[in-house]
Design a protein around this motif. Structure first.
Motif, PDB file in Angstrom:
ATOM      1  N   GLN A 271       0.299   7.470  -1.919  1.00 16.11           N
ATOM      2  CA  GLN A 271       0.730   7.974  -3.227  1.00 16.11           C
ATOM      3  C   GLN A 271      -0.372   7.810  -4.272  1.00 16.11           C
ATOM      4  O   GLN A 271      -0.628   8.724  -5.084  1.00 16.11           O
ATOM      5  CB  GLN A 271       1.996   7.236  -3.660  1.00 16.11           C
ATOM      6  N   LEU A 272      -1.048   6.656  -4.253  1.00 20.47           N
ATOM      7  CA  LEU A 272      -2.131   6.425  -5.210  1.00 20.47           C
ATOM      8  C   LEU A 272      -3.306   7.359  -4.948  1.00 20.47           C
ATOM      9  O   LEU A 272      -3.973   7.823  -5.887  1.00 20.47           O
ATOM     10  CB  LEU A 272      -2.587   4.965  -5.138  1.00 20.47           C
ATOM     11  N   ARG A 273      -3.574   7.622  -3.669  1.00 24.21           N
ATOM     12  CA  ARG A 273      -4.643   8.563  -3.343  1.00 24.21           C
ATOM     13  C   ARG A 273      -4.342   9.947  -3.905  1.00 24.21           C
ATOM     14  O   ARG A 273      -5.234  10.640  -4.410  1.00 24.21           O
ATOM     15  CB  ARG A 273      -4.809   8.661  -1.822  1.00 24.21           C
ATOM     16  N   ALA A 274      -3.094  10.352  -3.793  1.00 21.90           N
ATOM     17  CA  ALA A 274      -2.712  11.703  -4.194  1.00 21.90           C
ATOM     18  C   ALA A 274      -2.610  11.856  -5.712  1.00 21.90           C
ATOM     19  O   ALA A 274      -2.935  12.921  -6.250  1.00 21.90           O
ATOM     20  CB  ALA A 274      -1.378  12.071  -3.543  1.00 21.90           C
ATOM     21  N   HIS A 275      -2.183  10.814  -6.407  1.00 26.19           N
ATOM     22  CA  HIS A 275      -1.877  10.959  -7.834  1.00 26.19           C
ATOM     23  C   HIS A 275      -2.731  10.085  -8.745  1.00 26.19           C
ATOM     24  O   HIS A 275      -2.589  10.147  -9.969  1.00 26.19           O
ATOM     25  CB  HIS A 275      -0.394  10.640  -8.074  1.00 26.19           C
ATOM     26  N   GLY A 276      -3.614   9.282  -8.180  1.00 23.94           N
ATOM     27  CA  GLY A 276      -4.455   8.428  -8.995  1.00 23.94           C
ATOM     28  C   GLY A 276      -3.820   7.065  -9.217  1.00 23.94           C
ATOM     29  O   GLY A 276      -2.610   6.885  -9.072  1.00 23.94           O
ATOM     30  N   ALA A 277      -4.683   6.088  -9.551  1.00 25.84           N
ATOM     31  CA  ALA A 277      -4.219   4.712  -9.719  1.00 25.84           C
ATOM     32  C   ALA A 277      -4.805   4.115 -10.979  1.00 25.84           C
ATOM     33  O   ALA A 277      -5.936   4.419 -11.370  1.00 25.84           O
ATOM     34  CB  ALA A 277      -4.615   3.866  -8.510  1.00 25.84           C
ATOM     35  N   THR A 278      -4.027   3.247 -11.616  1.00 24.16           N
ATOM     36  CA  THR A 278      -4.530   2.500 -12.764  1.00 24.16           C
ATOM     37  C   THR A 278      -5.407   1.353 -12.254  1.00 24.16           C
ATOM     38  O   THR A 278      -5.346   0.980 -11.074  1.00 24.16           O
ATOM     39  CB  THR A 278      -3.366   1.918 -13.578  1.00 24.16           C
ATOM     40  N   PRO A 279      -6.224   0.760 -13.107  1.00 27.14           N
ATOM     41  CA  PRO A 279      -7.023  -0.398 -12.669  1.00 27.14           C
ATOM     42  C   PRO A 279      -6.146  -1.521 -12.103  1.00 27.14           C
ATOM     43  O   PRO A 279      -6.516  -2.168 -11.116  1.00 27.14           O
ATOM     44  CB  PRO A 279      -7.737  -0.831 -13.956  1.00 27.14           C
ATOM     45  N   GLU A 280      -4.997  -1.761 -12.741  1.00 32.30           N
ATOM     46  CA  GLU A 280      -4.103  -2.826 -12.247  1.00 32.30           C
ATOM     47  C   GLU A 280      -3.578  -2.489 -10.850  1.00 32.30           C
ATOM     48  O   GLU A 280      -3.486  -3.371  -9.985  1.00 32.30           O
ATOM     49  CB  GLU A 280      -2.938  -3.000 -13.228  1.00 32.30           C
ATOM     50  N   GLN A 281      -3.249  -1.231 -10.627  1.00 33.01           N
ATOM     51  CA  GLN A 281      -2.749  -0.825  -9.307  1.00 33.01           C
ATOM     52  C   GLN A 281      -3.847  -0.941  -8.244  1.00 33.01           C
ATOM     53  O   GLN A 281      -3.582  -1.359  -7.118  1.00 33.01           O
ATOM     54  CB  GLN A 281      -2.200   0.595  -9.370  1.00 33.01           C
ATOM     55  N   ARG A 282      -5.081  -0.585  -8.598  1.00 38.39           N
ATOM     56  CA  ARG A 282      -6.186  -0.718  -7.646  1.00 38.39           C
ATOM     57  C   ARG A 282      -6.406  -2.184  -7.279  1.00 38.39           C
ATOM     58  O   ARG A 282      -6.666  -2.517  -6.123  1.00 38.39           O
ATOM     59  CB  ARG A 282      -7.467  -0.103  -8.216  1.00 38.39           C
ATOM     60  N   THR A 283      -6.301  -3.057  -8.284  1.00 32.73           N
ATOM     61  CA  THR A 283      -6.456  -4.488  -8.014  1.00 32.73           C
ATOM     62  C   THR A 283      -5.353  -4.996  -7.092  1.00 32.73           C
ATOM     63  O   THR A 283      -5.611  -5.757  -6.140  1.00 32.73           O
ATOM     64  CB  THR A 283      -6.439  -5.286  -9.331  1.00 32.73           C
ATOM     65  N   THR A 284      -4.130  -4.582  -7.359  1.00 35.07           N
ATOM     66  CA  THR A 284      -3.004  -5.011  -6.528  1.00 35.07           C
ATOM     67  C   THR A 284      -3.156  -4.515  -5.103  1.00 35.07           C
ATOM     68  O   THR A 284      -2.972  -5.274  -4.136  1.00 35.07           O
ATOM     69  CB  THR A 284      -1.677  -4.497  -7.118  1.00 35.07           C
ATOM     70  N   LEU A 285      -3.500  -3.253  -4.948  1.00 39.28           N
ATOM     71  CA  LEU A 285      -3.690  -2.683  -3.617  1.00 39.28           C
ATOM     72  C   LEU A 285      -4.813  -3.394  -2.878  1.00 39.28           C
ATOM     73  O   LEU A 285      -4.686  -3.722  -1.686  1.00 39.28           O
ATOM     74  CB  LEU A 285      -3.991  -1.186  -3.722  1.00 39.28           C
ATOM     75  N   GLY A 286      -5.922  -3.651  -3.571  1.00 40.52           N
ATOM     76  CA  GLY A 286      -7.047  -4.342  -2.933  1.00 40.52           C
ATOM     77  C   GLY A 286      -6.701  -5.752  -2.513  1.00 40.52           C
ATOM     78  O   GLY A 286      -7.085  -6.203  -1.421  1.00 40.52           O
ATOM     79  N   GLY A 328       6.955 -10.750   1.855  1.00 38.90           N
ATOM     80  CA  GLY A 328       7.771 -10.743   0.650  1.00 38.90           C
ATOM     81  C   GLY A 328       6.950 -10.507  -0.601  1.00 38.90           C
ATOM     82  O   GLY A 328       7.364  -9.764  -1.506  1.00 38.90           O
ATOM     83  N   ASP A 329       5.776 -11.126  -0.674  1.00 43.38           N
ATOM     84  CA  ASP A 329       4.889 -10.917  -1.823  1.00 43.38           C
ATOM     85  C   ASP A 329       4.493  -9.450  -1.946  1.00 43.38           C
ATOM     86  O   ASP A 329       4.390  -8.914  -3.059  1.00 43.38           O
ATOM     87  CB  ASP A 329       3.638 -11.778  -1.674  1.00 43.38           C
ATOM     88  N   LEU A 330       4.254  -8.795  -0.803  1.00 51.36           N
ATOM     89  CA  LEU A 330       3.871  -7.381  -0.810  1.00 51.36           C
ATOM     90  C   LEU A 330       4.966  -6.532  -1.440  1.00 51.36           C
ATOM     91  O   LEU A 330       4.701  -5.661  -2.283  1.00 51.36           O
ATOM     92  CB  LEU A 330       3.581  -6.925   0.621  1.00 51.36           C
ATOM     93  N   VAL A 331       6.201  -6.773  -1.037  1.00 52.37           N
ATOM     94  CA  VAL A 331       7.330  -5.998  -1.581  1.00 52.37           C
ATOM     95  C   VAL A 331       7.424  -6.192  -3.091  1.00 52.37           C
ATOM     96  O   VAL A 331       7.556  -5.217  -3.853  1.00 52.37           O
ATOM     97  CB  VAL A 331       8.644  -6.419  -0.896  1.00 52.37           C
ATOM     98  N   ASN A 332       7.361  -7.433  -3.534  1.00 52.31           N
ATOM     99  CA  ASN A 332       7.478  -7.709  -4.969  1.00 52.31           C
ATOM    100  C   ASN A 332       6.323  -7.100  -5.758  1.00 52.31           C
ATOM    101  O   ASN A 332       6.517  -6.577  -6.865  1.00 52.31           O
ATOM    102  CB  ASN A 332       7.546  -9.216  -5.208  1.00 52.31           C
ATOM    103  N   ALA A 333       5.110  -7.151  -5.201  1.00 51.20           N
ATOM    104  CA  ALA A 333       3.944  -6.604  -5.903  1.00 51.20           C
ATOM    105  C   ALA A 333       4.050  -5.093  -6.050  1.00 51.20           C
ATOM    106  O   ALA A 333       3.775  -4.544  -7.127  1.00 51.20           O
ATOM    107  CB  ALA A 333       2.671  -6.976  -5.149  1.00 51.20           C
ATOM    108  N   ILE A 334       4.438  -4.409  -4.988  1.00 49.02           N
ATOM    109  CA  ILE A 334       4.550  -2.943  -5.062  1.00 49.02           C
ATOM    110  C   ILE A 334       5.712  -2.550  -5.952  1.00 49.02           C
ATOM    111  O   ILE A 334       5.626  -1.585  -6.730  1.00 49.02           O
ATOM    112  CB  ILE A 334       4.700  -2.357  -3.646  1.00 49.02           C
TER     113      ILE A 334
END
Length: 385
Positions: A271-286, A328-334
């Motif tokens: 979804q982020l690839r298709a629609h772009g990501a904020t800096p915070e989202q890129r950090t979370t994904l990384g 569990g952390d992954l679910v909460n972060a996303i």
């Protein structure tokens, strides 16, 4: 005359890459053809006998079982590659999962030749499914608090007691039971034995336990003085505790301990690839990707040690502890970072995956031993008092 080939002792990086590409191609065809739908926690809830059979025909179940018993004589690392791809794609592997993951190694290590020939070919074909009778009511994570008894009648055993949280018992062809055959409950680790009990059985009652999402893959299993043949004993009488501890290394260390929610992470990354990501989202994904990669390295090390004939019990406990926490952390972060609304029905794929993940999260740190129990195992293994 049966010919037997020895299990492979090693495999090249190119061979592993080819195997991974083959599995990915197969899964793309399965998904594109509408035969399977990716889901989270698919190794617990994705019961699809047809899919398990198709995997069996491709040689991707019972991979480490010797060819003498219908398996494929491949290495734990090759099996790791296959299971990693299946889990990351959210494939419905629950039907054969327990049988392939720990009952095949358990029967190989402790079973009679008759038991091996009876069960292992079907496990490798993806057509014989197992459940595990360990946990009991009122015992929590104290596996040694076994009250289920198996009484020796000479030619038979009579089993009485109750097991709980028994995944897939209503669909399994057999279950491996931990029961007290000698002594009294105060003996704790002594006097315990394992038995292989075929299902269904007229004196074994299986009651569904529904989880919060309405599914009933857990069960309460009640033994009403169920009589089984003396040959049901698995391994040595009285060594059940040691045998179970050996099997738990397989149960606790696999990639399912950190990949249950990987389909959600993959969907969000798409979804982020298709629609772009904020800096915070890129950090979370990384950050999530980096932690998953580290856990992968730990789990792969367990597979390497198993290939070498080792018993990586402490490392397996660490993988399960850290991996289930990460899920569990992954679910909460996303959930926090994506802004996605979880929807069980009528939503987009990522909304559905998030809904299922949220509902399943409470079980991540419980199944296979609570994290508190696992940390005790790690501390003792490291000599910490």
């Amino acid at each position: 005359m049966t010919t037997t080939s020895s299990p492979r002792s090693s495999v090249t990086a190119d061979e592993l890459d080819d195997l991974r590409a083959d599995v990915r191609g197969f899964l793309r065809d399965e998904i594109d053809g509408g035969r399977i739908v990716p889901d989270v926690d698919s190794w617990m809830t994705g019961f699809d006998p047809g899919f398990s059979s198709r995997l069996g025909r491709r040689g991707w179940v019972g991979m480490t079982v010797p060819t003498e018993y219908g398996g494929h004589g491949r290495t734990p690392v090759e099996r790791f590659v296959v299971t990693e791809e299946l889990l990351a794609h959210g494939a419905p592997v629950a039907a054969h999962w327990i049988a392939d993951r720990q009952m095949a190694p358990g029967i190989l290590a402790n079973g009679t030749d008759e038991q091996k020939r009876r069960y292992l070919p079907g496990i490798a074909a993806g057509t014989i499914f197992f459940a595990i009778g360990m946990s009991e009511p009122d015992a929590g994570s104290d596996l040694a608090a076994v009250r289920t008894r198996a009484v020796d009648n000479g030619d038979t055993w009579t089993i009485s007691g109750t097991k709980v949280w028994t995944t897939g018992a209503h669909l399994a062809h057999a279950m491996v039971l931990l029961a007290r055959t000698d002594g009294v409950p105060d003996d704790r680790h002594k006097g315990l034995s394992q038995l292989v009990v075929d299902l269904p059985h007229p004196d074994i009652e299986i009651r569904p336990i529904r989880s919060i999402d309405g599914q009933a893959h857990f069960n309460e299993v009640i033994f009403h003085d169920a009589v089984v043949d003396k040959s049901a004993l698995l391994g040595e009488r009285g060594r059940g505790w040691a045998q179970v501890m050996g099997e738990l290394a397989f149960e606790r260390s696999g990639p399912e301990r950190y990949l249950s929610t990987m389909p959600l992470l993959r969907a969000w990354a798409g979804q982020l690839r298709a629609h772009g990501a904020t800096p915070e989202q890129r950090t979370t994904l990384g950050t999530l990707t980096a932690v998953a990669w580290a856990l992968r390295g730990m789990s792969l090390q367990v597979a390497d040690e198993l290939s070498a004939g080792g018993k990586p019990d402490v490392l397996a406990a660490m993988v399960k502890d850290l991996g289930s926490t990460f899920e569990g952390d992954l679910v909460n972060a996303i959930r926090s970072s994506s802004g996605t609304i979880a929807r069980r029905d009528g939503g987009t794929p990522i909304e559905r995956l998030l809904a299922q993940s949220v509902l399943h999260t409470p079980a991540f740190t419980l199944r296979g031993g609570t994290n508190e129990i696992l940390r005790g195992i790690v501390a003792r293994g490291l000599g910490i008092r």
